[in-house]
Design a protein around this motif. Sequence first.
Motif, mmCIF file in Angstrom:
data_model
loop_
_atom_site.group_PDB
_atom_site.id
_atom_site.type_symbol
_atom_site.label_atom_id
_atom_site.label_comp_id
_atom_site.label_asym_id
_atom_site.label_seq_id
_atom_site.Cartn_x
_atom_site.Cartn_y
_atom_site.Cartn_z
ATOM 1 N N GLY A 111 2.090 86.279 61.782
ATOM 2 C CA GLY A 111 3.407 86.723 61.345
ATOM 3 C C GLY A 111 4.545 86.347 62.281
ATOM 4 N N LYS A 112 4.219 85.825 63.466
ATOM 5 C CA LYS A 112 5.239 85.435 64.432
ATOM 6 C C LYS A 112 5.581 83.957 64.226
ATOM 7 N N VAL A 113 6.874 83.667 64.171
ATOM 8 C CA VAL A 113 7.331 82.296 63.965
ATOM 9 C C VAL A 113 7.762 81.709 65.302
ATOM 10 N N SER A 114 7.266 80.496 65.590
ATOM 11 C CA SER A 114 7.665 79.803 66.814
ATOM 12 C C SER A 114 7.615 78.302 66.567
ATOM 13 N N MET A 115 8.175 77.547 67.494
ATOM 14 C CA MET A 115 8.120 76.091 67.404
ATOM 15 C C MET A 115 6.916 75.600 68.216
ATOM 16 N N GLY A 116 6.258 74.566 67.705
ATOM 17 C CA GLY A 116 5.116 74.022 68.418
ATOM 18 C C GLY A 116 4.638 72.726 67.789
ATOM 19 N N VAL A 117 3.638 72.136 68.409
ATOM 20 C CA VAL A 117 3.052 70.894 67.909
ATOM 21 C C VAL A 117 2.100 71.232 66.763
ATOM 22 N N VAL A 118 2.328 70.610 65.620
ATOM 23 C CA VAL A 118 1.410 70.737 64.495
ATOM 24 C C VAL A 118 0.362 69.638 64.661
ATOM 25 N N ARG A 119 -0.899 70.026 64.730
ATOM 26 C CA ARG A 119 -2.002 69.073 64.960
ATOM 27 C C ARG A 119 -1.959 67.997 63.878
ATOM 28 N N SER A 120 -1.629 66.780 64.279
ATOM 29 C CA SER A 120 -1.433 65.683 63.339
ATOM 30 C C SER A 120 -1.951 64.387 63.950
ATOM 31 N N THR A 121 -2.323 63.445 63.085
ATOM 32 C CA THR A 121 -2.844 62.161 63.543
ATOM 33 C C THR A 121 -2.202 61.040 62.743
ATOM 34 N N TYR A 122 -1.899 59.961 63.444
ATOM 35 C CA TYR A 122 -1.408 58.741 62.812
ATOM 36 C C TYR A 122 -2.370 57.605 63.119
ATOM 37 N N ILE A 123 -2.648 56.794 62.119
ATOM 38 C CA ILE A 123 -3.363 55.540 62.337
ATOM 39 C C ILE A 123 -2.308 54.448 62.257
ATOM 40 N N ILE A 124 -2.173 53.703 63.347
ATOM 41 C CA ILE A 124 -1.148 52.671 63.458
ATOM 42 C C ILE A 124 -1.848 51.316 63.469
ATOM 43 N N ASP A 125 -1.376 50.401 62.622
ATOM 44 C CA ASP A 125 -2.067 49.112 62.511
ATOM 45 C C ASP A 125 -1.747 48.176 63.671
ATOM 46 N N GLU A 126 -2.348 47.009 63.628
ATOM 47 C CA GLU A 126 -2.252 46.036 64.710
ATOM 48 C C GLU A 126 -0.826 45.530 64.947
ATOM 49 N N ASP A 127 0.051 45.698 63.950
ATOM 50 C CA ASP A 127 1.442 45.247 64.065
ATOM 51 C C ASP A 127 2.415 46.386 64.376
ATOM 52 N N GLY A 128 1.896 47.582 64.642
ATOM 53 C CA GLY A 128 2.758 48.704 64.990
ATOM 54 C C GLY A 128 3.354 49.427 63.791
ATOM 55 N N VAL A 129 2.694 49.320 62.646
ATOM 56 C CA VAL A 129 3.154 49.987 61.422
ATOM 57 C C VAL A 129 2.192 51.146 61.127
ATOM 58 N N ILE A 130 2.755 52.270 60.703
ATOM 59 C CA ILE A 130 1.917 53.430 60.360
ATOM 60 C C ILE A 130 1.113 53.112 59.107
ATOM 61 N N GLU A 131 -0.195 53.098 59.269
ATOM 62 C CA GLU A 131 -1.092 52.803 58.156
ATOM 63 C C GLU A 131 -1.435 54.090 57.401
ATOM 64 N N LYS A 132 -1.625 55.173 58.150
ATOM 65 C CA LYS A 132 -1.985 56.453 57.523
ATOM 66 C C LYS A 132 -1.439 57.598 58.366
ATOM 67 N N ALA A 133 -0.836 58.568 57.708
ATOM 68 C CA ALA A 133 -0.349 59.784 58.364
ATOM 69 C C ALA A 133 -1.218 60.941 57.896
ATOM 70 N N MET A 134 -1.707 61.722 58.871
ATOM 71 C CA MET A 134 -2.617 62.825 58.562
ATOM 72 C C MET A 134 -2.035 64.122 59.130
ATOM 73 N N PRO A 135 -1.322 64.900 58.311
ATOM 74 C CA PRO A 135 -0.732 66.150 58.793
ATOM 75 C C PRO A 135 -1.755 67.283 58.823
ATOM 76 N N LYS A 136 -1.538 68.230 59.716
ATOM 77 C CA LYS A 136 -2.331 69.460 59.779
ATOM 78 C C LYS A 136 -3.836 69.201 59.709
ATOM 79 N N VAL A 137 -4.317 68.341 60.592
ATOM 80 C CA VAL A 137 -5.742 68.003 60.602
ATOM 81 C C VAL A 137 -6.572 69.135 61.216
ATOM 82 N N LYS A 138 -7.839 69.133 60.895
ATOM 83 C CA LYS A 138 -8.772 70.121 61.438
ATOM 84 C C LYS A 138 -9.416 69.527 62.702
ATOM 85 N N PRO A 139 -9.485 70.308 63.778
ATOM 86 C CA PRO A 139 -10.007 69.763 65.041
ATOM 87 C C PRO A 139 -11.454 69.291 64.966
#
Length: 153
Positions: A111-139
């Motif tokens: 119930g407490k609201v705060s700012m923080g890092v949301v566990r997320s992952t990006y797969i970035i291709d060989e040319d520096g372009v985001i290939e896949k964005a994965m929000p709120k991943v499970k550890p």
Amino acid sequence: MLQSGSKAPDFTLSDQNGNTVSLSDFRGKKVVLYFYSKDNTPGCTRQACAFAGAYEAFKNHNVVVVGVSKDSVASHRKFVEKHNLPFILLSDPELVVIQAYDVWQEKKLYGKVSMGVVRSTYIIDEDGVIEKAMPKVKPDTNAAEILAYLPAK
């Protein structure tokens, strides 16, 4: 979250050994860039250890694994040593990269609201372009999901 197909923001941060590391250092390789909230917390430790356990498989795919949190270089060094982590952890105490990748967000806990890092992952291709964005991943499943996504070797 940043979208697939967009240019991944370049950055330069210090790793667990105090060396400067830039995203552009990895051109020609795929990069798994994962954001987590804090060294040595239960979920973040499980996630890091899962990446460590799958590290050889990532190397076989020519994939570099990089973790980012706002913890200090010294904290990262202890985390790496304690859990024998074979990949790079980057320190972003000023939240520059964390904000550039849009993972600094409002979170609710008991119930407490705060700012923080949301566990997320990006797969970035060989040319520096985001290939896949994965929000709120499970550890516990993040590393396995990425390996399942990568083409079979």
